[in-house]
Design a protein around this motif. Structure first.
Motif, short mmCIF file in Angstrom:
data_model
loop_
_atom_site.label_atom_id
_atom_site.label_comp_id
_atom_site.label_asym_id
_atom_site.label_seq_id
_atom_site.Cartn_x
_atom_site.Cartn_y
_atom_site.Cartn_z
N GLY A 33 -9.81 37.97 26.12
CA GLY A 33 -9.19 38.49 24.90
C GLY A 33 -8.45 39.78 25.16
N ASP A 34 -8.90 40.51 26.17
CA ASP A 34 -8.18 41.71 26.56
C ASP A 34 -8.65 42.14 27.94
N GLU A 35 -7.88 43.03 28.53
CA GLU A 35 -8.21 43.51 29.87
C GLU A 35 -7.71 44.93 30.04
N GLY A 73 -15.98 44.69 27.45
CA GLY A 73 -16.93 45.72 27.07
C GLY A 73 -18.30 45.43 27.66
N SER A 74 -19.34 45.99 27.04
CA SER A 74 -20.69 45.85 27.61
C SER A 74 -21.60 44.92 26.79
N THR A 75 -21.44 44.90 25.47
CA THR A 75 -22.36 44.10 24.64
C THR A 75 -22.43 42.63 25.05
N PRO A 76 -21.28 41.98 25.28
CA PRO A 76 -21.35 40.54 25.57
C PRO A 76 -21.93 40.19 26.94
N THR A 115 -10.87 46.11 18.01
CA THR A 115 -11.37 44.88 18.60
C THR A 115 -10.37 44.41 19.64
N ALA A 116 -10.83 43.66 20.63
CA ALA A 116 -10.00 43.37 21.80
C ALA A 116 -9.44 44.73 22.25
N SER A 117 -8.12 44.82 22.45
CA SER A 117 -7.56 46.16 22.70
C SER A 117 -6.58 46.54 21.60
C1 6PG Z 1 -12.99 46.14 25.97
C2 6PG Z 1 -13.35 45.19 24.87
C3 6PG Z 1 -13.49 45.95 23.59
C4 6PG Z 1 -14.96 45.89 23.27
C5 6PG Z 1 -15.33 46.95 22.29
C6 6PG Z 1 -16.85 47.00 22.11
O1 6PG Z 1 -12.16 45.81 26.82
O2 6PG Z 1 -13.64 47.21 25.97
O3 6PG Z 1 -12.69 44.09 24.80
O4 6PG Z 1 -12.75 45.48 22.51
O5 6PG Z 1 -15.27 44.61 22.75
O6 6PG Z 1 -14.89 48.18 22.83
O7 6PG Z 1 -17.38 47.32 23.38
P1 6PG Z 1 -18.98 47.37 23.60
O8 6PG Z 1 -19.46 45.98 23.40
O9 6PG Z 1 -19.12 47.84 25.02
O10 6PG Z 1 -19.52 48.33 22.57
#
Ligand code: 6PG
Length: 255
Positions: free
Chosen positions: A71-73, A42-45, A158-160
């Motif tokens: 954790g996911d893809e 995702g974008s937050t991390p 969370t994750a997927s």
């Molecule tokens: C992904 C992530 C997903 C992500 C959440 C929050 O592949 O998108 O692993 O689980 O953590 O969708 O995403 P944001 O941090 O971008 O809000």
């Protein structure tokens, strides 16, 4: 044990998460000679990964003994704009001296089932080679990741692990391909029992749009089919929610 820690903004949140990453990796390496971290997408991390890539923080990490996983893809190639691997490569991997053999990419370019099976095999081989004592969860054995970083979507995924998807019922496998009708796509994800077997699980949540969902996940009724983040209940480990003030707003109001 679950704790919720709130921080003023994304920058201070990322600093707190970076300190936790460093603390966990240092103690794991001291105890067993290596550290395993599964990264959130995702974008937050991104802010966390960029901070860990700065000289000040990077110098505090023994990269030669840190192993990174995902954790996911998404089911895309590693150079695709949507790839979680690409996001981490650009924010972190291209800037720190981590050996390529320590970067365990989830092969999103393979067919979904093939990718899930090959990644599960990679995990099994890694933890077997490193003689890790597996953790029992509901009669099945899972690897003891030192740290699993997670985000949370505003739908509670969370994750997927998305609401009302097949992966929420997976209790044996370590990695699965998960069809996500909401997005008309396949995703690859660690399973909730595997995540729950980790020594440390940290949710990293920021932004006002997450506030209502965060309050429901943490304070509302247990309804994991609707709010899959509620599935994450560490067996022995520590669960930490690192959230910014904007995401915690509904929690404060509910006090
Ligand atoms: C992904 C992530 C997903 C992500 C959440 C929050 O592949 O998108 O692993 O689980 O953590 O969708 O995403 P944001 O941090 O971008 O809000």
């Amino acid at each position: 044990m679950t704790s919720v820690q709130t921080y003023t903004d994304l920058e201070s949140l990322a600093q707190a998460a970076a300190e936790q990453c460093i603390t966990v990796t240092q103690s794991a390496i001291a105890a067993q000679g290596f550290a395993t971290i599964a990264l959130a997408g995702g974008s937050t991390p991104r802010a966390l990964y960029q901070l860990l890539a700065t000289d000040t923080y990077a110098a505090r990490v023994d990269w030669a003994n840190v192993h990174l996983f995902w954790g996911d893809e998404r089911t895309v190639a590693p150079d695709h704009a949507d790839s979680n691997y690409r996001m981490v490569r650009e924010a972190l991997l291209d800037h720190v001296p981590i050996p390529a053999t320590n970067v365990h990419r989830l092969p999103g370019e393979q067919s979904p089932e093939q990718a899930a099976n090959s990644y599960e095999q990679e995990l099994r081989s890694f933890f077997h080679l490193h003689s890790a004592s597996l953790v029992e969860y509901n009669g099945q054995l899972f690897p003891p990741f030192d740290l699993i970083l997670l985000g949370m979507g505003d739908d509670g995924h969370t994750a997927s692990l998305f609401p009302h998807t097949a992966a929420l019922s997976e209790r044996k496998r370590w990695v699965v391909a998960n069809h996500v009708p909401q997005q008309d796509t396949w995703r690859l994800t660690l399973t909730y029992p595997l995540i729950s077997a980790a020594n440390h699980v940290t949710f990293f949540v920021a932004g006002a749009k997450k506030a209502t969902t965060l309050q429901q996940v943490l304070r509302g009724p247990h309804q994991p089919e609707l709010l899959p983040s509620q599935l994450i209940q560490p067996v022995n480990g520590e669960l930490v929610w690192l959230v910014d003030d904007a995401a915690a707003r509904a929690l404060e109001l509910a006090k």
